[in-house]
Design an enzyme around this catalytic site. Structure first.
Site, PDB file in Angstrom:
ATOM      1  N   LYS A   1       0.854  -1.196   0.000  1.00  0.00           N
ATOM      2  CA  LYS A   1       0.000   0.000   0.000  1.00  0.00           C
ATOM      3  C   LYS A   1       0.892   1.249   0.000  1.00  0.00           C
ATOM      4  O   LYS A   1       1.908   1.275   0.698  1.00  0.00           O
ATOM      5  CB  LYS A   1      -0.897  -0.044   1.233  1.00  0.00           C
ATOM      6  CG  LYS A   1      -1.983   1.011   1.303  1.00  0.00           C
ATOM      7  CD  LYS A   1      -2.851   0.794   2.538  1.00  0.00           C
ATOM      8  CE  LYS A   1      -3.954   1.815   2.677  1.00  0.00           C
ATOM      9  NZ  LYS A   1      -4.814   1.571   3.851  1.00  0.00           N
TER      10      LYS A   1
ATOM     11  N   SER B   1      -9.706   1.542   3.035  1.00  0.00           N
ATOM     12  CA  SER B   1      -8.888   2.360   2.169  1.00  0.00           C
ATOM     13  C   SER B   1      -7.859   1.557   1.370  1.00  0.00           C
ATOM     14  O   SER B   1      -7.298   2.085   0.405  1.00  0.00           O
ATOM     15  CB  SER B   1      -8.142   3.410   2.997  1.00  0.00           C
ATOM     16  OG  SER B   1      -7.248   2.786   3.908  1.00  0.00           O
TER      17      SER B   1
ATOM     18  N   SER C   1      -9.760  -0.894   7.143  1.00  0.00           N
ATOM     19  CA  SER C   1      -9.222  -0.609   5.806  1.00  0.00           C
ATOM     20  C   SER C   1      -8.607  -1.791   5.079  1.00  0.00           C
ATOM     21  O   SER C   1      -8.363  -1.690   3.869  1.00  0.00           O
ATOM     22  CB  SER C   1      -8.190   0.522   5.882  1.00  0.00           C
ATOM     23  OG  SER C   1      -8.832   1.749   6.024  1.00  0.00           O
TER      24      SER C   1
END
Lengths: 98, 480
Positions: free
Chosen positions: B78, B153, B177
């Site tokens: 990420k 996210s 997330s």
């Protein structure tokens, strides 16, 4: 009512050092009002409940508390020895400026 | 839907000489070329030549008998996790094209174990979002249905796994997330116990809540990744002084030893297809011999506003560092405060600005007790209730109250957006581990189930997850 919230948004933007552009201020006034009213609901769940604030889920084992064990971290270990001078100070900038 | 080999399968195949890491890496790069124009899971990709060279080195190590635990496995990271070899933007104009001077501890641990990091994955800006639509680099789409979101996210982490563009992925989980993307993409996400995985090098959003978390296409693979990244790190003051747990050799739980509790009333918040899949899975577990019951838990129905109050307050403090001087985005004005406000106004997207303003609001004089302190008091209540309940059983809830939404469906209404996290924030408030894995499908869309254990209860979750995987048969599935 929305004007009240717009003045709140203006104060918050000034405090947060944040410029709002285009239609952002108007949209922010609407959404901040809705969110603030929603978040206020937390207090209702606490009526008649005794609970101290909790800031860290492992509070009883925090090493930062007085008497707790905490070893200092060596700066050279964190950033690499080439970025620390002879007196143990951090050298900046980290990259060469061309 | 079809299946593709996971990390454990690949390691087995490499070890036996049934597959070559170069052949596998070439296949993954081909999937990326095929899917990325539609999905947008990656923000930056490593040069394909370098990826193939690394795979070749991995192949040589396997042949020499010097392979490390994740030798030749392709892991996407990420883009809010620092890498010194690829930009780290947190999907924000504020940081584009910042290249950190060091790797996050988890990145170093993956590299030391032979993993190949082939790209940085898309996310909601600064990890603030639940759909993957708030990225300065454009939204990520769900490979299972391109007009739907993959959850956020860690949107890119879920999406790349769902189309086989990576073998494993790292996300970060502040309030769900990695678990929402896992639920929406038929993958597996495990938020570890707070402090089990180092946060050094993670661009912070909500320090007291977030953990770097592994994602993969099976429970076994998530266990392998967590084993690689967990353990004490002197560079993170909140890191627990504990060894990485031994997880990869665990066997599925015996149904008779499983005790699952459902927080009373919580599943009823979910849409009908989600509830149906959830209860159907629990019935299946019960029919195999597991004990399934209910548990009363005070305060959890208000966990969501408490979570958001704390997360927003921490976000406002954390993002104060972006002042237009240390990071790429600049202002123009010659007046100091105006310059900062300009840089921040240009660099942050609307959702980030909103969360900063709300964070300042809940911390302001006159409102602090009513909002922030009240939320931290409720947090204690929720944490104590979760610790009490998980002493006797593993908590089960749906992963999300809704099916994967269509793009644009939720982001217009902040309360509808925040409501997606109703089940996941509980584990972050309490600091306990939580696993999300596929429970079923409805009209071609994935549905996830969430399990929560007590502190450091990751082995229990992995064992239950393996059992659930045996019952559902939903491991290593990919879209298309």
């Amino acid at each position: 009512m929305n004007e009240d919230w717009c003045s709140t948004v203006d104060k918050l933007s000034a405090l947060a050092r944040l410029e709002l552009g285009g239609d952002e201020r108007e949209r922010m006034c609407r959404e901040v009002k809705v969110i603030a009213e929603y978040l206020r609901g937390v207090g209702e769940a606490l009526k008649g409940v005794e609970a101290e604030p909790l800031y860290h889920v492992w509070e009883e084992e925090s090493w930062l508390r007085p008497g707790g064990e905490r070893e200092p971290v060596d700066l050279a270990w964190v950033v690499g020895s080439d970025r620390v001078d002879e007196e143990g100070r951090l050298k900046v900038p980290w990259r060469e400026v061309k | 839907m079809h299946r593709t080999p996971g990390i454990a399968d690949l390691l087995y195949a490499y070890a036996n000489g049934d597959m070559d890491p170069v052949e596998h890496a070439a296949r993954v790069l081909e999937e990326i070329r095929r899917w990325e124009p539609k999905v947008n899971a990656f923000i930056s990709l490593e040069d394909p030549e370098l990826v193939l060279e690394a795979a070749e080195d991995a192949g040589k190590r396997w042949k020499r008998g010097e392979a490390r635990p994740l030798e030749g496995i392709l892991v996407g990271v990420k883009d809010n996790i620092s890498t010194s070899f690829l930009p780290t933007t947190a999907a924000s104009r504020m940081l584009d094209p910042y290249v950190p001077p060091y790797n996050a501890t988890v990145v170093d641990r993956l590299l030391e174990r032979g993993a190949i990091i082939h790209g940085k994955l898309n996310l909601d800006e600064f990890a603030m979002g639940s759909t993957g639509e708030f990225s300065a680099f454009g939204p990520t789409r769900n490979p299972w249905s391109l007009d739907r979101v993959p959850g956020g996210s860690s949107s890119g982490s879920g999406a790349c796994l769902a189309y086989a563009g990576c073998d494993g992925a790292l996300g970060s989980d502040t309030g769900g997330s990695v678990r929402l993307p896992a639920a929406y993409t038929a993958t597996v996400g495990l938020k570890p116990t707070y402090g089990l995985v180092s946060r050094r090098g993670l661009i912070p959003y909500g320090n007291s809540l977030e953990q770097i978390s592994p994602m993969a296409r099976s429970v076994r693979d998530v266990a392998l990744l967590l084993e690689a990244i967990a353990g004490w790190d002197p560079g993170d003051a909140t890191s627990l002084r504990t060894e990485a747990p031994s997880l990869s050799g665990l066997k599925p739980a015996e149904p008779g030893e499983v005790r699952v509790c459902v927080p009373r009333g919580l599943p009823e918040l979910a849409e009908e297809p989600v509830r149906k899949a959830f209860y159907s899975l629990l019935e299946r577990l019960e029919s195999e011999g597991a004990s399934v019951g209910e548990v009363e838990m005070r305060g959890v129905e208000r966990a969501l506003p408490a979570y958001y109050t704390i997360a927003l307050a921490e976000a406002a403090s954390n993002l104060a560092r972006y002042d237009g001087t240390l990071y790429p985005m600049r202002g123009e004005s010659g007046e100091y405060w105006r310059y900062i406000a300009q840089a921040r106004g240009r660099g942050f997207g609307f959702e980030v600005k909103k969360r900063i303003l709300m964070g300042v609001y809940v911390l302001s004089e006159g409102y602090r007790d009513e909002y922030y302190v009240a939320a931290t008091r409720l947090r204690r209540l929720v944490r104590d209730e979760v610790l009490r309940a998980t002493r006797g059983c593993i908590l089960a809830t749906p992963a999300s109250p809704v099916m994967p939404p269509r793009l644009g469906e939720r982001i217009g209404d902040p309360l509808k957006l925040y409501a997606m996290d109703a089940y996941t924030v509980i584990a972050n408030l309490a600091g306990v581990p939580a696993l999300v894995q596929p429970a079923g499908f409805h009209e071609g869309l994935p549905i996830g189930v969430q399990f929560m254990a007590g502190r450091l209860g990751e082995p229990q979750l992995i064992r239950l997850g393996l059992l659930v995987e045996e019952l559902t048969g939903l491991a290593e599935v990919v879209a298309g």
